[in-house]
Design an enzyme around this catalytic site. Structure first.
Site, PDB file in Angstrom:
ATOM      1  N   ARG A  54       0.838  -1.205   0.000  1.00 10.97           N
ATOM      2  CA  ARG A  54       0.000   0.000   0.000  1.00 10.97           C
ATOM      3  C   ARG A  54       0.877   1.262   0.000  1.00 10.97           C
ATOM      4  O   ARG A  54       0.435   2.329  -0.423  1.00 10.97           O
ATOM      5  CB  ARG A  54      -0.981  -0.011   1.185  1.00 10.97           C
ATOM      6  CG  ARG A  54      -1.890   1.200   1.239  1.00 10.97           C
ATOM      7  CD  ARG A  54      -3.235   0.908   1.900  1.00 10.97           C
ATOM      8  NE  ARG A  54      -3.107   0.209   3.157  1.00 10.97           N
ATOM      9  CZ  ARG A  54      -2.707   0.770   4.302  1.00 10.97           C
ATOM     10  NH1 ARG A  54      -2.392   2.046   4.350  1.00 10.97           N
ATOM     11  NH2 ARG A  54      -2.622   0.050   5.400  1.00 10.97           N
ATOM     12  N   TYR A 106     -17.979  14.883 -18.165  1.00  9.34           N
ATOM     13  CA  TYR A 106     -18.269  13.457 -17.986  1.00  9.34           C
ATOM     14  C   TYR A 106     -19.291  13.295 -16.861  1.00  9.34           C
ATOM     15  O   TYR A 106     -19.052  13.761 -15.743  1.00  9.34           O
ATOM     16  CB  TYR A 106     -16.956  12.717 -17.675  1.00  9.34           C
ATOM     17  CG  TYR A 106     -17.163  11.293 -17.226  1.00  9.34           C
ATOM     18  CD1 TYR A 106     -17.816  10.375 -18.046  1.00  9.34           C
ATOM     19  CD2 TYR A 106     -16.715  10.870 -15.988  1.00  9.34           C
ATOM     20  CE1 TYR A 106     -18.011   9.070 -17.633  1.00  9.34           C
ATOM     21  CE2 TYR A 106     -16.904   9.568 -15.569  1.00  9.34           C
ATOM     22  CZ  TYR A 106     -17.556   8.676 -16.400  1.00  9.34           C
ATOM     23  OH  TYR A 106     -17.763   7.385 -15.971  1.00  9.34           O
ATOM     24  N   ASP A 179      -9.116  17.958 -15.852  1.00  9.92           N
ATOM     25  CA  ASP A 179      -9.257  16.599 -16.379  1.00  9.92           C
ATOM     26  C   ASP A 179      -8.872  16.667 -17.854  1.00  9.92           C
ATOM     27  O   ASP A 179      -9.587  17.230 -18.676  1.00  9.92           O
ATOM     28  CB  ASP A 179     -10.708  16.116 -16.195  1.00  9.92           C
ATOM     29  CG  ASP A 179     -10.907  14.685 -16.693  1.00  9.92           C
ATOM     30  OD1 ASP A 179     -10.095  14.226 -17.517  1.00  9.92           O
ATOM     31  OD2 ASP A 179     -11.896  14.040 -16.279  1.00  9.92           O
ATOM     32  N   LYS A 204      -8.360   5.293 -20.431  1.00  4.79           N
ATOM     33  CA  LYS A 204      -8.657   5.703 -21.796  1.00  4.79           C
ATOM     34  C   LYS A 204      -7.385   5.670 -22.655  1.00  4.79           C
ATOM     35  O   LYS A 204      -6.761   4.647 -22.729  1.00  4.79           O
ATOM     36  CB  LYS A 204      -9.309   7.091 -21.752  1.00  4.79           C
ATOM     37  CG  LYS A 204     -10.522   7.169 -20.786  1.00  4.79           C
ATOM     38  CD  LYS A 204     -11.601   6.214 -21.213  1.00  4.79           C
ATOM     39  CE  LYS A 204     -12.889   6.265 -20.411  1.00  4.79           C
ATOM     40  NZ  LYS A 204     -12.837   6.380 -18.979  1.00  4.79           N
TER      41      LYS A 204
HETATM   42  N1  PLP Z   1     -12.960  11.722 -16.789  1.00  7.16           N
HETATM   43  C1  PLP Z   1     -13.374  11.529 -18.051  1.00  7.16           C
HETATM   44  C2  PLP Z   1     -13.269  12.651 -19.025  1.00  7.16           C
HETATM   45  C3  PLP Z   1     -13.885  10.280 -18.440  1.00  7.16           C
HETATM   46  O1  PLP Z   1     -14.295  10.105 -19.707  1.00  7.16           O
HETATM   47  C4  PLP Z   1     -13.969   9.238 -17.481  1.00  7.16           C
HETATM   48  C5  PLP Z   1     -14.525   7.931 -17.826  1.00  7.16           C
HETATM   49  O2  PLP Z   1     -15.203   7.775 -18.842  1.00  7.16           O
HETATM   50  C6  PLP Z   1     -13.531   9.494 -16.166  1.00  7.16           C
HETATM   51  C7  PLP Z   1     -13.023  10.749 -15.853  1.00  7.16           C
HETATM   52  C8  PLP Z   1     -13.587   8.428 -15.108  1.00  7.16           C
HETATM   53  O3  PLP Z   1     -12.551   7.513 -15.296  1.00  7.16           O
HETATM   54  P1  PLP Z   1     -12.622   5.966 -14.870  1.00  7.16           P
HETATM   55  O4  PLP Z   1     -13.704   5.328 -15.689  1.00  7.16           O
HETATM   56  O5  PLP Z   1     -11.249   5.468 -15.174  1.00  7.16           O
HETATM   57  O6  PLP Z   1     -12.938   5.928 -13.408  1.00  7.16           O
END
Ligand code: PLP
Length: 381
Positions: A54, A106, A179, A204
């Site tokens: 951890r 998102y 993000d 992604k």
């Molecule tokens: N941010 C964006 C722009 C996303 O498209 C996603 C998931 O689709 C996330 C955050 C969340 O990521 P995760 O699915 O890896 O938890």
């Protein structure tokens, strides 16, 4: 092996940041699955870097270092998903704090932020951050502790001027988190534009093979309180990535710049082709000159505009679903950034969030762009 400092992303990624395994000499780093690490007869750690999984893992550190280098960051931290990374960031805010988040991002982020803020007694405000004046006014009025933007945004592909957002957040006494998932560190480096913390769903494009769930936070200010709090939260609350996932992620990242270059070129070709199709009423892609955020994207992204775009077909949900149903190469599946092209009808998934019923979201993979266009052509009819 330490690589020189001035290397380009493709060199850093291909060589996994210089991760030659010694003493084996392997050009691929090994996975060490042990959760615990021994001490010698005098109770000194055999390897002072490793106590317990951890806290420490060689492969997680190697992968974090490569990510940090690609991002132009001082430090990067991996999490078991993008949402776990966002949650670790937000958990540093105390009750009574103010968050200003971009609207229409998102949906998973918006939904979790709303629930979390209500539970924690945090004032959450949402603003269309692609409207620079609206963002500036909201920062001046609300004095947010944290401004959270997503650029390009998913699924609207709105672009936010990162440098301007950073100055608005800082003038209000707050921090900016970005993000940057849809751009990947190859196309956009928000820390160099003044952002305090950059975040990715590494599930992604960074991993790129639709087989690892992971998240990243990175910063160029590792001594900042928010960063030390995030590190403590990850360690104490235990949202750590496993060694196998970190290893797979590093393997995927070795081709990241190559994949992103191909996907971006194909996405631009396909979006341009769709823009001229009589059954398509709009295409949202920052690479198109007609896109309202094109000038900002052209300024703050390098080498392309990413694999993600959305388009509207003539008609409503039935017409969009019929197009999606006829596709033979694009898989009907959520997510983005993998080597295989995907389509999603987001209105079906989240009917009450304002996504038009005629919107089809596309993630362009590394297939031949001509094959993908032919598939869309037959599906549009
Ligand atoms: N941010 C964006 C722009 C996303 O498209 C996603 C998931 O689709 C996330 C955050 C969340 O990521 P995760 O699915 O890896 O938890």
């Amino acid at each position: 092996m330490t690589l020189p400092n001035d290397l380009k992303a493709s060199t850093i990624a291909a060589q996994a940041g210089g991760a030659i395994d010694m003493p084996s000499g392997g050009v691929v780093p090994p996975v060490q699955p042990s959760t615990t690490f021994v001490r010698d007869e005098d109770y000194a750690l055999v390897n002072p870097d490793n106590i317990y999984a951890r806290d420490n893992s060689d492969i997680v550190r190697i992968t974090e270092n490569v990510l940090a280098r690609l991002e132009g960051a001082e430090e990067g931290l991996l999490f078991p998903s993008g949402m776990a990374a966002i949650a670790a960031l937000m958990r540093t805010l105390p009750a009574g704090a103010v968050i200003l988040a971009q609207s229409g991002i998102y949906w998973g982020t918006t939904k979790w932020l709303r629930d979390f803020s209500a539970r924690r007694g945090i004032a959450l405000h949402e603003v269309d951050a692609s409207d620079a004046q609206a963002l500036e006014a909201a920062c001046a009025e609300l004095k947010p502790d944290l401004v959270f933007i997503e650029t390009p945004s998913n699924p609207w592909l709105k672009t936010v001027d990162i440098a301007h957002a950073a100055s608005c957040a800082h003038q209000a006494g707050g921090l900016l988190a970005v993000d940057s998932t849809a751009a990947t560190p190859v196309l956009q480096r928000p820390l160099e534009l003044g952002c305090d913390i950059v975040m990715h769903s590494a599930t992604k494009g960074i991993n790129g093979h639709s087989d690892v769930l992971a998240g990243v936070l990175a910063t160029s200010k590792p001594a900042a309180k928010i960063w030390t709090d995030i590190k403590a939260d990850r360690h104490d609350a235990g949202a750590v990535i496993g060694p196998f996932e970190a290893w797979l992620l590093l393997r995927g990242m070795r081709t990241l710049p190559l994949r992103v270059e191909r996907m971006s070129a194909s996405a631009l070709k396909i979006a341009t082709w769709l823009s001229a199709h009589p059954k398509v009423t709009d295409v949202y892609y920052p690479g198109l000159e007609s896109h309202p955020g094109h000038a900002i994207a052209a300024r703050q992204m390098q080498g392309g505009y990413g694999c993600l775009f959305s388009f509207l077909v003539e008609g409503g949900a039935a017409e969009a679903l019929a197009v999606v149903g006829r596709l033979k190469l694009f898989h009907r599946a959520t997510s983005l950034g993998g080597v295989e092209s995907l389509v999603e009808h987001r209105h079906t998934i989240e009917p009450h969030t304002g996504i038009p019923p005629s919107l089809i979201r596309v993630s362009v993979g590394i297939e031949d762009a001509g094959d993908l266009i032919a598939d869309l052509e037959q599906a549009l009819g």
